[in-house]
Scaffold this active site. Structure first.
Site: not given
Length: 83
Positions: A23, A18-20, A15
């Site tokens: 991070t 989102g997560c990418v 995602t």
């Protein structure tokens, strides 16, 4: 992570919005060189994916073609990491 001789984070995931993205921002905030292989991330909507990749590339990381990231990894000298 200089004690482990780590200076770069390569971020992949499902995602981009989102997560990418989260991070990537965290890695950048901790001072790591951050790389996102373009073909190794994705999102449900192309528009969201493209917009987030554009912003991440402009601010936090190098968004590069996967082939260039693989070439980079192949060029590294390997040495055992000890704890």
């Amino acid at each position: 992570m200089t004690t482990k001789q780590v200076d770069t984070v390569i971020v992949t995931g499902c995602t981009t919005s989102g997560c990418v993205r989260a991070t990537t921002i965290d890695a950048f905030s901790y001072g790591f060189k951050t790389i996102v292989p373009e073909e190794c991330v994705g999102d449900q909507a192309k528009e969201s994916h493209d917009a987030n990749l554009f912003d991440v590339n402009a601010r936090y990381a190098d968004v590069l073609p996967k082939v260039r990231v693989v070439e980079y990894l192949g060029s590294l000298k390997t040495s055992p990491i000890t704890t």
